[in-house]
Scaffold this motif. Structure first.
Motif, PDB file in Angstrom:
ATOM      1  N   MET A   1       3.914 -48.264   9.891  1.00 60.77           N
ATOM      2  CA  MET A   1       3.778 -46.754  10.095  1.00 60.77           C
ATOM      3  C   MET A   1       4.554 -46.011   9.124  1.00 60.77           C
ATOM      4  SD  MET A   1       2.172 -44.935  12.284  1.00 60.77           S
ATOM      5  CE  MET A   1       1.827 -46.042  13.747  1.00 60.77           C
ATOM      6  N   ARG A   2       5.589 -46.543   8.471  1.00 58.09           N
ATOM      7  CA  ARG A   2       6.404 -45.729   7.421  1.00 58.09           C
ATOM      8  C   ARG A   2       5.412 -45.314   6.347  1.00 58.09           C
ATOM      9  NH1 ARG A   2      10.656 -50.028   5.959  1.00 58.09           N
ATOM     10  NH2 ARG A   2       8.717 -51.417   6.445  1.00 58.09           N
ATOM     11  N   PHE A   3       4.528 -46.288   5.744  1.00 57.94           N
ATOM     12  CA  PHE A   3       3.769 -45.932   4.725  1.00 57.94           C
ATOM     13  C   PHE A   3       2.580 -45.123   5.052  1.00 57.94           C
ATOM     14  CE2 PHE A   3       5.993 -50.085   4.118  1.00 57.94           C
ATOM     15  CZ  PHE A   3       7.205 -49.704   3.318  1.00 57.94           C
ATOM     16  N   VAL A   4       2.163 -45.239   6.284  1.00 52.90           N
ATOM     17  CA  VAL A   4       0.975 -44.446   6.727  1.00 52.90           C
ATOM     18  C   VAL A   4       1.337 -43.006   6.518  1.00 52.90           C
ATOM     19  CG1 VAL A   4      -0.416 -43.622   8.630  1.00 52.90           C
ATOM     20  CG2 VAL A   4       0.225 -45.969   8.300  1.00 52.90           C
ATOM     21  N   TYR A   5       2.727 -42.544   7.045  1.00 48.99           N
ATOM     22  CA  TYR A   5       3.417 -41.220   6.725  1.00 48.99           C
ATOM     23  C   TYR A   5       3.470 -40.913   5.390  1.00 48.99           C
ATOM     24  CZ  TYR A   5       6.526 -37.437   6.113  1.00 48.99           C
ATOM     25  OH  TYR A   5       7.006 -36.207   5.813  1.00 48.99           O
ATOM     26  N   CYS A   6       3.854 -41.708   4.600  1.00 53.65           N
ATOM     27  CA  CYS A   6       4.021 -41.598   3.150  1.00 53.65           C
ATOM     28  C   CYS A   6       2.496 -41.266   2.447  1.00 53.65           C
ATOM     29  CB  CYS A   6       4.854 -42.725   2.250  1.00 53.65           C
ATOM     30  SG  CYS A   6       6.216 -42.867   2.635  1.00 53.65           S
ATOM     31  N   ALA A   7       1.709 -41.994   2.573  1.00 55.47           N
ATOM     32  CA  ALA A   7       0.281 -41.805   2.254  1.00 55.47           C
ATOM     33  C   ALA A   7      -0.120 -40.445   2.815  1.00 55.47           C
ATOM     34  CB  ALA A   7      -0.521 -42.908   2.770  1.00 55.47           C
TER      35      ALA A   7
ATOM     36  N   CYS B   1      -1.181 -37.077   0.248  1.00 56.11           N
ATOM     37  CA  CYS B   1      -2.614 -36.914   0.404  1.00 56.11           C
ATOM     38  C   CYS B   1      -2.447 -35.122   0.583  1.00 56.11           C
ATOM     39  CB  CYS B   1      -3.385 -37.222   1.329  1.00 56.11           C
ATOM     40  SG  CYS B   1      -3.889 -38.994   1.157  1.00 56.11           S
ATOM     41  N   TYR B   2      -1.679 -34.809   1.205  1.00 48.98           N
ATOM     42  CA  TYR B   2      -1.362 -33.590   1.939  1.00 48.98           C
ATOM     43  C   TYR B   2      -0.813 -32.722   0.570  1.00 48.98           C
ATOM     44  CZ  TYR B   2       0.284 -29.153   3.999  1.00 48.98           C
ATOM     45  OH  TYR B   2       0.449 -27.888   4.086  1.00 48.98           O
ATOM     46  N   ILE B   3       0.242 -33.188  -0.207  1.00 51.90           N
ATOM     47  CA  ILE B   3       0.789 -32.503  -1.328  1.00 51.90           C
ATOM     48  C   ILE B   3      -0.203 -32.175  -2.229  1.00 51.90           C
ATOM     49  CG2 ILE B   3       2.326 -32.786  -3.306  1.00 51.90           C
ATOM     50  CD1 ILE B   3       4.128 -34.161  -1.199  1.00 51.90           C
ATOM     51  N   LEU B   4      -1.238 -33.407  -2.647  1.00 52.11           N
ATOM     52  CA  LEU B   4      -2.138 -33.271  -3.546  1.00 52.11           C
ATOM     53  C   LEU B   4      -3.302 -32.541  -3.065  1.00 52.11           C
ATOM     54  CD1 LEU B   4      -1.995 -36.957  -4.753  1.00 52.11           C
ATOM     55  CD2 LEU B   4      -0.899 -35.020  -5.926  1.00 52.11           C
ATOM     56  N   GLN B   5      -3.479 -32.436  -1.825  1.00 52.30           N
ATOM     57  CA  GLN B   5      -4.666 -31.630  -1.195  1.00 52.30           C
ATOM     58  C   GLN B   5      -5.992 -32.461  -1.560  1.00 52.30           C
ATOM     59  OE1 GLN B   5      -5.262 -28.700   0.769  1.00 52.30           O
ATOM     60  NE2 GLN B   5      -3.166 -29.706   1.361  1.00 52.30           N
TER      61      GLN B   5
ATOM     62  N   THR C   1       9.594 -44.479  13.718  1.00 52.26           N
ATOM     63  CA  THR C   1       8.215 -44.545  13.599  1.00 52.26           C
ATOM     64  C   THR C   1       7.589 -43.709  14.181  1.00 52.26           C
ATOM     65  OG1 THR C   1       8.350 -46.381  15.173  1.00 52.26           O
ATOM     66  CG2 THR C   1       8.142 -47.047  12.938  1.00 52.26           C
ATOM     67  N   THR C   2       8.016 -43.015  15.415  1.00 51.24           N
ATOM     68  CA  THR C   2       7.429 -42.008  16.017  1.00 51.24           C
ATOM     69  C   THR C   2       7.284 -40.657  15.358  1.00 51.24           C
ATOM     70  OG1 THR C   2       7.979 -43.002  18.527  1.00 51.24           O
ATOM     71  CG2 THR C   2       7.417 -40.633  18.277  1.00 51.24           C
ATOM     72  N   TYR C   3       8.299 -40.526  14.689  1.00 56.75           N
ATOM     73  CA  TYR C   3       8.036 -39.485  13.684  1.00 56.75           C
ATOM     74  C   TYR C   3       7.158 -39.547  12.621  1.00 56.75           C
ATOM     75  CZ  TYR C   3       9.109 -36.368   9.653  1.00 56.75           C
ATOM     76  OH  TYR C   3       8.658 -35.366   8.642  1.00 56.75           O
ATOM     77  N   CYS C   4       7.044 -40.943  11.833  1.00 55.77           N
ATOM     78  CA  CYS C   4       5.909 -41.112  10.939  1.00 55.77           C
ATOM     79  C   CYS C   4       4.753 -40.976  11.587  1.00 55.77           C
ATOM     80  CB  CYS C   4       6.102 -42.496  10.648  1.00 55.77           C
ATOM     81  SG  CYS C   4       7.608 -42.617   9.685  1.00 55.77           S
ATOM     82  N   ALA C   5       4.479 -41.403  12.626  1.00 62.20           N
ATOM     83  CA  ALA C   5       3.095 -41.337  13.412  1.00 62.20           C
ATOM     84  C   ALA C   5       2.722 -39.823  13.666  1.00 62.20           C
ATOM     85  CB  ALA C   5       3.269 -41.940  14.719  1.00 62.20           C
ATOM     86  N   VAL C   6       3.614 -38.778  14.298  1.00 54.67           N
ATOM     87  CA  VAL C   6       3.366 -37.936  14.672  1.00 54.67           C
ATOM     88  C   VAL C   6       3.449 -36.685  13.485  1.00 54.67           C
ATOM     89  CG1 VAL C   6       4.361 -35.783  15.769  1.00 54.67           C
ATOM     90  CG2 VAL C   6       4.399 -37.939  16.952  1.00 54.67           C
ATOM     91  N   ALA C   7       4.278 -36.972  12.397  1.00 52.79           N
ATOM     92  CA  ALA C   7       4.064 -35.980  11.410  1.00 52.79           C
ATOM     93  C   ALA C   7       2.757 -36.367  10.334  1.00 52.79           C
ATOM     94  CB  ALA C   7       5.362 -36.393  10.640  1.00 52.79           C
TER      95      ALA C   7
ATOM     96  N   LEU D   1      -0.017 -37.437  11.690  1.00 56.03           N
ATOM     97  CA  LEU D   1      -1.234 -36.805  12.299  1.00 56.03           C
ATOM     98  C   LEU D   1      -1.090 -35.426  12.314  1.00 56.03           C
ATOM     99  CD1 LEU D   1      -1.069 -38.580  15.974  1.00 56.03           C
ATOM    100  CD2 LEU D   1      -2.696 -38.747  14.052  1.00 56.03           C
ATOM    101  N   SER D   2      -0.086 -34.663  11.986  1.00 54.54           N
ATOM    102  CA  SER D   2       0.261 -33.157  11.942  1.00 54.54           C
ATOM    103  C   SER D   2      -0.343 -32.978  10.459  1.00 54.54           C
ATOM    104  CB  SER D   2       1.777 -32.969  12.271  1.00 54.54           C
ATOM    105  OG  SER D   2       1.635 -31.628  11.690  1.00 54.54           O
ATOM    106  N   LEU D   3      -0.015 -33.657   9.580  1.00 58.24           N
ATOM    107  CA  LEU D   3      -0.370 -33.429   8.242  1.00 58.24           C
ATOM    108  C   LEU D   3      -1.877 -33.593   7.975  1.00 58.24           C
ATOM    109  CD1 LEU D   3       2.591 -35.085   6.222  1.00 58.24           C
ATOM    110  CD2 LEU D   3       2.030 -32.592   6.512  1.00 58.24           C
ATOM    111  N   MET D   4      -2.405 -34.520   8.777  1.00 58.43           N
ATOM    112  CA  MET D   4      -3.891 -34.614   8.791  1.00 58.43           C
ATOM    113  C   MET D   4      -4.546 -33.587   9.744  1.00 58.43           C
ATOM    114  SD  MET D   4      -4.154 -38.684   9.932  1.00 58.43           S
ATOM    115  CE  MET D   4      -3.260 -39.969   8.545  1.00 58.43           C
ATOM    116  N   GLY D   5      -3.831 -32.788  10.503  1.00 52.90           N
ATOM    117  CA  GLY D   5      -4.438 -31.760  11.192  1.00 52.90           C
ATOM    118  C   GLY D   5      -5.145 -32.382  12.642  1.00 52.90           C
TER     119      GLY D   5
END
Ligand SMILES: [Zn+2]
Length: 356
Positions: A165-171, A175-179, A215-221, A223-227
């Motif tokens: 999950m850590r790297f799911v968040y980083c990815a 993606c969000y930063i690069l749009q 990992t809960t932060y990574c998952a929720v953040a 999902l939030s960045l993905m909308g």
């Protein structure tokens, strides 16, 4: 002697500024094992200085040379048109393994991006006011995409690493930063996150693993960045998740049930509660008291536990935890991207330029 109340305790701002500068310029020899993650350490210090509203400690020459150092860690495509080596693109944590050891200036076989370093590299560039114009966005997105696994999770680098999950968040953050969401199969990533919900509604590192504050932060953040946060979880899951997070507050926050409180979870769990819209339900005074008790008012920095040694990560996250409570001495922090709202609005102005 009675312990000080949070009203008596003050943030040792000047000490923390000096602590970050010391860690940026003069790491002790015992920190050499962190060489491969040097960029993440720089992010903790520079983002921490941003939260402290103290980026003016850098003069223009220092700001520019730091930006140049970060771009020096970028693994770029050798053939930008062909795209056949884009899989390797991203930021490395340090230059130690970037080039071959024979002095030829050729890339070493280990020269490839690391997802955490790509996220922290881009974030640090934004914090320093860079416009990301030296980034090949398509190549960087391809570098992210190459790290997604069949189950939707991500590895950190092509050299092989854990995937969780850590790297799911980083990815998601990259993606969000690069749009540019071509860096991931979003549906696969969402499925991985949904498969990682624990029976108690927190999220584990992956499927069938114990729920954990980080990992809960990574998952929720992510999902939030993905909308997708409000759409892919049911109201029962969202409420269960809110309950799990709120139950982590003891005085500060713990990462798992029956564990001691730790400074960093005031950010990880606190930011998750912000994203879930229920941060106002926590006990601010107790959280603040724990955080201020964890600072070293002699040499600066925050430690994981009261009366232990400070480190840059807990200093950054301790300040982030305080900033979530809207402290007027601190920059507001965006809970999803873990950088200041100030740096985020700079990013949004870059997004506007990219779209025009
Ligand atoms: Zn911690």
């Amino acid at each position: 002697m009675p312990s000080s109340s949070p009203v008596d305790m003050k943030l040792a701002k000047c000490k923390h500024v000096k602590y970050f500068l010391r860690n940026l310029k003069l790491m002790p020899a015992r920190a050499s094992s962190y060489d491969s993650t040097r960029l993440a350490l720089a992010f903790f210090c520079i983002s921490g200085l941003d939260i402290l509203k103290s980026l003016d400690v850098f003069d223009e020459a220092e700001r520019k040379s730091t930006i140049d150092w970060i771009y020096g860690l970028l693994v770029e495509p050798i053939s930008p048109e062909r795209g056949d080596d884009w899989d390797r693109c991203g930021f490395m944590g340090s230059s130690t393994f970037k080039f071959a050891t024979d002095g030829s200036n050729e890339p070493s076989p280990y020269s490839s991006g690391h997802l955490t370093m790509t996220y922290t590299g881009l974030a640090t560039l934004l914090i320093l006011g860079d416009d990301l114009s030296r980034v090949n966005r398509r190549a960087l997105s391809a570098g992210v995409r190459a790290l997604q696994q069949e189950n939707g999770s991500f590895c950190a680098s092509l050299e092989g690493s854990e995937n969780d999950m850590r790297f799911v968040y980083c990815a998601a953050a990259v993606c969000y930063i690069l749009q540019d969401w071509s860096g991931m199969d979003v549906q696969k990533a969402v499925n991985y996150i949904l498969n990682s919900i624990s029976y108690d509604y927190g999220f584990g590192e992956g499927p069938d693993l114990e729920a954990h504050g980080g990992t809960t932060y990574c998952a929720v953040a992510a999902l939030s960045l993905m909308g997708q946060l409000e759409t892919c979880l049911s109201s029962k899951q969202l409420n269960g998740l809110r309950r799990w997070c709120i139950s982590r507050q003891m005085s500060g926050f713990q990462g798992r049930p029956n564990k001691p409180v730790d400074t960093c979870y005031s950010f990880w769990v606190g930011a998750t509660l912000k994203l879930l819209g229920v941060y106002h339900l926590i006990d601010y005074d107790q959280n603040k008291e724990l955080l201020l008790s964890s600072q070293d008012s002699t040499i600066g920095g925050f430690s994981k536990w009261v009366d232990s040694d400070p480190d840059p990560m807990h200093t950054f996250l301790g300040l982030g935890g305080l900033a979530l409570m809207s402290d007027e001495d601190l920059e507001e922090v965006h809970p999803g991207l873990n950088m200041s709202e100030r740096a985020l609005s700079h990013l949004h102005s870059i997004h506007k330029k990219w779209m025009s």
